[in-house]
Design a protein around this motif. Structure first.
Motif, short mmCIF file in Angstrom:
data_model
loop_
_atom_site.label_atom_id
_atom_site.label_comp_id
_atom_site.label_asym_id
_atom_site.label_seq_id
_atom_site.Cartn_x
_atom_site.Cartn_y
_atom_site.Cartn_z
N UNK A 73 0.88 -1.16 0.00
CA UNK A 73 0.00 0.00 0.00
C UNK A 73 0.92 1.22 0.00
N UNK A 74 1.01 1.88 -1.14
CA UNK A 74 2.01 2.91 -1.35
C UNK A 74 1.61 4.26 -0.75
N UNK A 75 2.51 5.21 -0.83
CA UNK A 75 2.35 6.54 -0.25
C UNK A 75 1.05 7.20 -0.70
N UNK A 76 0.33 7.75 0.27
CA UNK A 76 -0.92 8.48 0.06
C UNK A 76 -2.06 7.61 -0.48
N UNK A 77 -1.90 6.30 -0.51
CA UNK A 77 -3.00 5.42 -0.91
C UNK A 77 -4.04 5.40 0.21
N UNK A 78 -5.28 5.05 -0.15
CA UNK A 78 -6.37 5.02 0.84
C UNK A 78 -7.17 3.73 0.66
N UNK A 79 -7.33 3.00 1.75
CA UNK A 79 -8.14 1.78 1.76
C UNK A 79 -9.31 2.04 2.69
N UNK A 80 -10.51 2.09 2.13
CA UNK A 80 -11.70 2.29 2.96
C UNK A 80 -12.76 1.24 2.65
N UNK A 81 -12.44 0.31 1.79
CA UNK A 81 -13.38 -0.74 1.41
C UNK A 81 -13.48 -1.82 2.47
N UNK A 82 -13.96 -2.99 2.05
CA UNK A 82 -14.16 -4.11 2.97
C UNK A 82 -12.93 -4.97 3.14
N UNK A 83 -11.92 -4.78 2.25
CA UNK A 83 -10.70 -5.54 2.41
C UNK A 83 -10.08 -5.94 1.09
N UNK A 84 -9.02 -6.75 1.21
CA UNK A 84 -8.30 -7.23 0.04
C UNK A 84 -7.65 -8.56 0.35
N UNK A 85 -7.37 -9.28 -0.72
CA UNK A 85 -6.73 -10.58 -0.60
C UNK A 85 -5.22 -10.44 -0.45
N UNK A 86 -4.48 -11.22 -1.25
CA UNK A 86 -3.03 -11.31 -1.12
C UNK A 86 -2.33 -10.75 -2.37
N UNK A 87 -1.11 -10.25 -2.14
CA UNK A 87 -0.19 -9.82 -3.22
C UNK A 87 -0.75 -8.70 -4.08
N UNK A 88 -1.50 -7.79 -3.50
CA UNK A 88 -2.04 -6.64 -4.23
C UNK A 88 -1.12 -5.45 -4.08
N UNK A 89 -1.20 -4.53 -5.03
CA UNK A 89 -0.49 -3.26 -4.94
C UNK A 89 -1.51 -2.15 -5.15
N UNK A 90 -1.57 -1.22 -4.19
CA UNK A 90 -2.35 0.00 -4.35
C UNK A 90 -1.31 1.10 -4.47
N UNK A 91 -1.18 1.63 -5.69
CA UNK A 91 -0.11 2.57 -5.96
C UNK A 91 -0.39 3.95 -5.37
N UNK A 92 0.55 4.85 -5.56
CA UNK A 92 0.50 6.19 -4.99
C UNK A 92 -0.84 6.84 -5.29
N UNK A 93 -1.51 7.30 -4.23
CA UNK A 93 -2.81 7.97 -4.27
C UNK A 93 -3.92 7.11 -4.88
N UNK A 94 -3.72 5.80 -4.93
CA UNK A 94 -4.79 4.89 -5.34
C UNK A 94 -5.78 4.74 -4.20
N UNK A 95 -7.04 4.43 -4.54
CA UNK A 95 -8.09 4.33 -3.53
C UNK A 95 -8.93 3.07 -3.76
N UNK A 96 -9.12 2.30 -2.69
CA UNK A 96 -10.11 1.23 -2.66
C UNK A 96 -11.28 1.83 -1.89
N UNK A 97 -12.35 2.20 -2.60
CA UNK A 97 -13.40 3.07 -2.08
C UNK A 97 -14.61 2.31 -1.53
#
Length: 168
Positions: A73-97
């Motif tokens: 989970x990279x710099x300034x990324x935001x995770x606000x969803x219900x979750x995630x599995x394995x080996x994911x990348x949320x890049x800079x300022x990416x959002x799981x909404x």
């Protein structure tokens, strides 16, 4: 007031902001200035994750927000969803909404945002200003090697220059 559980081999910087009922698994790294906010429900973070500077993980739902293993989970990324599995990348300022989830081996590109109630299937890559999507063809074989090397480096260097919360 919630309860913080840090596994023995996790590295959590003292100036990370952690609120509520949070569990952090072995070998996970929480960098300086990251925020993990379990506002309504708990947050459960698996093993070997890297949560970068100013990344925000927030649970505004009564159900647990679960993050699997070996995610970046990279710099300034935001995770606000219900979750995630394995080996994911949320890049800079990416959002799981919203109430979205990520499967395994997904990438949320720089400045990309999932739909608010989307279940992103395994191996999906979100990219570009139009939020284009494609399926991984390679199965993400390089992630494990580079992620492991990244974790080894952080585990060696981070304690030299930052104050770490001791596991209880």
């Amino acid at each position: 007031m919630g309860r913080l559980q840090i596994a023995p081999r996790a590295l959590v910087c003292k100036n990370a902001i952690i609120e509520g009922d949070v569990q952090i698994g072995n070998d996970t790294v929480v960098h300086v200035g990251a925020s993990i906010l379990a506002r309504k429900g708990p947050i459960i973070i698996g093993t070997g994750n890297i949560i970068s500077e100013r990344a925000v993980i927030v649970n505004n739902h009564s159900t647990p927000l679960t993050i699997g293993d070996d995610n970046l989970i990279e710099t300034d990324a935001r995770i606000e969803g219900r979750g995630m599995g394995h080996r994911n990348t949320v890049q800079i300022r990416g959002v799981v909404a919203g109430t979205s989830t990520l499967g395994n081996d997904c990438v949320v590109g720089t400045t990309c945002t999932t739909n608010t109630s989307e279940n992103v299937p395994d191996g999906t890559i979100l990219f570009g200003s139009s939020l284009s999507r494609r399926k991984r063809a390679d199965g993400n074989p390089e992630h494990r090697f580079t992620h492991k090397k990244h974790l080894e480096y952080i585990h060696e260097m981070l304690p030299r220059y930052n104050h770490i919360i001791e596991a209880e």
